[in-house]
Design a protein around this motif. Structure first.
Motif, PDB file in Angstrom:
ATOM      1  N   THR A 281      48.799  -1.255  28.830  1.00 42.66           N
ATOM      2  CA  THR A 281      48.728  -1.306  27.375  1.00 42.66           C
ATOM      3  C   THR A 281      48.323   0.019  26.731  1.00 42.66           C
ATOM      4  O   THR A 281      48.627   0.258  25.571  1.00 42.66           O
ATOM      5  CB  THR A 281      47.732  -2.393  26.930  1.00 42.66           C
ATOM      6  N   GLN A 282      47.610   0.863  27.471  1.00 42.24           N
ATOM      7  CA  GLN A 282      47.162   2.151  26.934  1.00 42.24           C
ATOM      8  C   GLN A 282      47.465   3.284  27.913  1.00 42.24           C
ATOM      9  O   GLN A 282      46.575   4.040  28.305  1.00 42.24           O
ATOM     10  CB  GLN A 282      45.650   2.110  26.662  1.00 42.24           C
ATOM     11  N   PRO A 283      48.731   3.455  28.320  1.00 40.07           N
ATOM     12  CA  PRO A 283      49.036   4.494  29.311  1.00 40.07           C
ATOM     13  C   PRO A 283      48.744   5.901  28.811  1.00 40.07           C
ATOM     14  O   PRO A 283      48.378   6.778  29.597  1.00 40.07           O
ATOM     15  CB  PRO A 283      50.530   4.295  29.594  1.00 40.07           C
ATOM     16  N   GLY A 284      48.882   6.131  27.504  1.00 44.51           N
ATOM     17  CA  GLY A 284      48.625   7.466  26.977  1.00 44.51           C
ATOM     18  C   GLY A 284      47.166   7.861  27.085  1.00 44.51           C
ATOM     19  O   GLY A 284      46.831   8.952  27.548  1.00 44.51           O
ATOM     20  N   LYS A 285      46.286   6.980  26.658  1.00 42.82           N
ATOM     21  CA  LYS A 285      44.858   7.277  26.715  1.00 42.82           C
ATOM     22  C   LYS A 285      44.366   7.378  28.155  1.00 42.82           C
ATOM     23  O   LYS A 285      43.522   8.220  28.482  1.00 42.82           O
ATOM     24  CB  LYS A 285      44.073   6.216  25.949  1.00 42.82           C
ATOM     25  N   LEU A 286      44.885   6.513  29.023  1.00 40.28           N
ATOM     26  CA  LEU A 286      44.474   6.580  30.416  1.00 40.28           C
ATOM     27  C   LEU A 286      44.987   7.853  31.073  1.00 40.28           C
ATOM     28  O   LEU A 286      44.288   8.468  31.904  1.00 40.28           O
ATOM     29  CB  LEU A 286      44.975   5.343  31.163  1.00 40.28           C
ATOM     30  N   THR A 287      46.185   8.284  30.717  1.00 39.86           N
ATOM     31  CA  THR A 287      46.714   9.541  31.246  1.00 39.86           C
ATOM     32  C   THR A 287      45.822  10.708  30.861  1.00 39.86           C
ATOM     33  O   THR A 287      45.502  11.576  31.687  1.00 39.86           O
ATOM     34  CB  THR A 287      48.141   9.782  30.720  1.00 39.86           C
ATOM     35  N   GLU A 288      45.407  10.735  29.593  1.00 43.19           N
ATOM     36  CA  GLU A 288      44.549  11.824  29.142  1.00 43.19           C
ATOM     37  C   GLU A 288      43.226  11.837  29.903  1.00 43.19           C
ATOM     38  O   GLU A 288      42.736  12.875  30.338  1.00 43.19           O
ATOM     39  CB  GLU A 288      44.294  11.693  27.644  1.00 43.19           C
ATOM     40  N   ALA A 289      42.643  10.655  30.082  1.00 41.86           N
ATOM     41  CA  ALA A 289      41.388  10.565  30.834  1.00 41.86           C
ATOM     42  C   ALA A 289      41.582  11.024  32.272  1.00 41.86           C
ATOM     43  O   ALA A 289      40.713  11.688  32.850  1.00 41.86           O
ATOM     44  CB  ALA A 289      40.876   9.129  30.804  1.00 41.86           C
ATOM     45  N   PHE A 290      42.724  10.694  32.858  1.00 41.49           N
ATOM     46  CA  PHE A 290      43.025  11.096  34.225  1.00 41.49           C
ATOM     47  C   PHE A 290      43.127  12.620  34.317  1.00 41.49           C
ATOM     48  O   PHE A 290      42.662  13.236  35.281  1.00 41.49           O
ATOM     49  CB  PHE A 290      44.325  10.431  34.671  1.00 41.49           C
ATOM     50  N   LYS A 291      43.710  13.244  33.288  1.00 39.54           N
ATOM     51  CA  LYS A 291      43.795  14.710  33.285  1.00 39.54           C
ATOM     52  C   LYS A 291      42.408  15.335  33.256  1.00 39.54           C
ATOM     53  O   LYS A 291      42.133  16.305  33.973  1.00 39.54           O
ATOM     54  CB  LYS A 291      44.614  15.187  32.093  1.00 39.54           C
ATOM     55  N   TYR A 292      41.514  14.795  32.427  1.00 42.27           N
ATOM     56  CA  TYR A 292      40.148  15.317  32.396  1.00 42.27           C
ATOM     57  C   TYR A 292      39.480  15.151  33.755  1.00 42.27           C
ATOM     58  O   TYR A 292      38.745  16.018  34.223  1.00 42.27           O
ATOM     59  CB  TYR A 292      39.326  14.593  31.335  1.00 42.27           C
ATOM     60  N   PHE A 293      39.732  14.015  34.368  1.00 41.82           N
ATOM     61  CA  PHE A 293      39.155  13.744  35.688  1.00 41.82           C
ATOM     62  C   PHE A 293      39.644  14.775  36.704  1.00 41.82           C
ATOM     63  O   PHE A 293      38.851  15.322  37.480  1.00 41.82           O
ATOM     64  CB  PHE A 293      39.546  12.329  36.112  1.00 41.82           C
ATOM     65  N   LEU A 294      40.941  15.056  36.701  1.00 41.54           N
ATOM     66  CA  LEU A 294      41.500  16.045  37.624  1.00 41.54           C
ATOM     67  C   LEU A 294      40.956  17.439  37.322  1.00 41.54           C
ATOM     68  O   LEU A 294      40.680  18.216  38.242  1.00 41.54           O
ATOM     69  CB  LEU A 294      43.027  16.038  37.533  1.00 41.54           C
ATOM     70  N   GLN A 295      40.799  17.754  36.039  1.00 37.90           N
ATOM     71  CA  GLN A 295      40.220  19.047  35.683  1.00 37.90           C
ATOM     72  C   GLN A 295      38.805  19.178  36.227  1.00 37.90           C
ATOM     73  O   GLN A 295      38.410  20.236  36.718  1.00 37.90           O
ATOM     74  CB  GLN A 295      40.193  19.213  34.161  1.00 37.90           C
ATOM     75  N   SER A 343      36.376  19.042  28.306  1.00 41.80           N
ATOM     76  CA  SER A 343      36.579  18.812  29.729  1.00 41.80           C
ATOM     77  C   SER A 343      35.348  19.286  30.475  1.00 41.80           C
ATOM     78  O   SER A 343      34.576  20.080  29.986  1.00 41.80           O
ATOM     79  CB  SER A 343      37.815  19.560  30.226  1.00 41.80           C
ATOM     80  N   GLY A 344      35.193  18.801  31.699  1.00 41.63           N
ATOM     81  CA  GLY A 344      34.026  19.192  32.475  1.00 41.63           C
ATOM     82  C   GLY A 344      34.028  18.483  33.789  1.00 41.63           C
ATOM     83  O   GLY A 344      34.915  17.686  34.087  1.00 41.63           O
ATOM     84  N   PRO A 345      33.044  18.718  34.623  1.00 34.25           N
ATOM     85  CA  PRO A 345      33.004  18.095  35.925  1.00 34.25           C
ATOM     86  C   PRO A 345      32.796  16.606  35.811  1.00 34.25           C
ATOM     87  O   PRO A 345      32.224  16.122  34.839  1.00 34.25           O
ATOM     88  CB  PRO A 345      31.781  18.767  36.594  1.00 34.25           C
ATOM     89  N   PRO A 346      33.272  15.832  36.802  1.00 35.05           N
ATOM     90  CA  PRO A 346      33.116  14.394  36.736  1.00 35.05           C
ATOM     91  C   PRO A 346      31.712  13.973  37.129  1.00 35.05           C
ATOM     92  O   PRO A 346      31.503  12.825  37.481  1.00 35.05           O
ATOM     93  CB  PRO A 346      34.156  13.888  37.742  1.00 35.05           C
ATOM     94  N   GLY A 347      30.767  14.892  37.112  1.00 29.30           N
ATOM     95  CA  GLY A 347      29.434  14.596  37.604  1.00 29.30           C
ATOM     96  C   GLY A 347      28.528  13.985  36.581  1.00 29.30           C
ATOM     97  O   GLY A 347      27.344  14.311  36.515  1.00 29.30           O
TER      98      GLY A 347
END
Length: 354
Positions: A281-295, A343-347
């Protein structure tokens, strides 16, 4: 309705060059497992490995997310492996009567056979529901091969006796498809009977391998407790992003899981208006969050962010504590009308409503 139209558009998007899927099967100590590979391995980069929830296969669970337009930047940078649980792949024959379906722990033990077959050394796991549990169990036993985990709707707990009683009572009045739909979607979604709900009700109710789906469902309901405990050795040692929709059936379980994991390694994303399946239902928002996670993991540093945003009500003190004290968790409230999320570390534990 706008979100449903967004899903329909992504499903029609053609594959990028080099994204032609290759489907493989490999024998394991617990039976054969089928998986589909997109792209080619990238030097010094892990594979993205997905594992779907009960009642779905990799396509019905992940296709709207991975064919979303903004996800194309990610899939150009990573090879991905979509695992179908045994008997869930398209065209799978129905298992014979009396077949002993693998437990979720045994499903996790199949993953090394996949990685050995493909000669992949590390993964970033993306799992939903039962698939999130399987990937978590795998990460506990093979921590050196897991660089990160995105866990949607994870319930790390075994069923208690009250859960079992409720499940048995529900089983007397509801069919297997209806119980699975209640696992996948919120009651508000089911009552609304949107186009999305109708689509997935039809997929599950008329599935030619419904007997196999019931076996996977039973394995999920017989799962063991993962026994996560903050500060103990029984924990996920890689960066983790926990995702759940507000009002989702598993919201309380994900919140509890977040409280048990290392706050310096965990981000918590609670998505507004996403129902029980945010990746649909929210692939766009989840994609953005995934990019931050990868960063945060050191990948895709130059990726452009456009969708998620920082709430105007987020306190500067909270943001400052992020930079000044890495052992503290932070809580940010997100809305779609304000400035960009840093963006920042997933810590850090990050509760987000977007």
């Amino acid at each position: 309705m706008a979100e449903l139209q967004e899903v329909q558009i992504t499903e029609e998007k053609p594959l990028l060059p080099g994204q032609t899927p290759e489907t493989h099967s490999v024998e394991t100590p617990y039976g054969s497992i089928t998986f589909t590979v997109y792209g080619t391995p990238k030097p010094k980069r892990p594979a993205i490995l997905t594992y779907h929830d009960v009642g779905l296969n990799y396509k019905s669970c992940f296709q709207p997310l991975f064919q979303f337009v903004d996800m194309q930047e990610i899939i150009q940078n990573f090879v991905r492996v979509h695992v179908d649980a045994p008997g869930m792949e398209e065209g799978a024959p129905v298992f014979p009567l009396g077949y002993q379906y693998p437990s979720l722990d045994q499903l996790a033990d199949m993953i090394p056979c996949i990685l050995q077959y493909l000669n992949f050394s590390t993964i970033i796991g993306v799992g939903v529901g039962a698939g999130a549990y399987v990937l978590s169990r795998y990460a506990l036993t093979h921590p050196d091969t897991v660089e990160g985990l995105v866990l949607i709707n994870i319930d790390p707990n075994a069923k208690g006796w009250m859960d079992w009683a409720a499940h048995k009572l529900t089983g007397l009045t509801s069919s297997i498809p209806e119980m699975i739909l209640g696992h996948l979607f919120s009651q508000e979604e089911l009552s609304g009977n949107s186009e999305l709900i109708q689509k997935y009700r039809n997929i599950i109710t008329h599935a030619p391998n419904l007997e196999n789906i019931e076996l996977y469902w039973n394995s999920y309901n017989n799962r063991r407790d993962l026994n996560f405990e903050r500060g103990s050795d029984i924990t996920l040692k890689c960066p983790v992003m926990l995702v759940v929709g507000d009002q989702a059936p598993h919201e309380d379980a994900v919140v509890e899981c977040n409280s048990k994991l290392d706050p310096t390694q965990t981000s918590f994303l609670k998505m507004a208006d996403s129902g029980g399946q945010p990746q649909l239902t929210q692939p766009g928002k989840l994609t953005e969050a995934f990019k931050y996670f990868l960063q945060g993991m050191g990948y895709m540093a130059s990726s452009c962010m456009t969708r998620l945003s920082r709430s105007r009500t987020a306190s500067l003190t909270s943001a400052a504590s992020l930079d000044g004290n890495r052992s503290r968790s932070r809580t940010l409230s997100q809305s779609s009308e304000s400035g960009p999320l840093p963006s920042g570390p997933p810590g850090h534990t990050m509760e987000v409503s977007c």
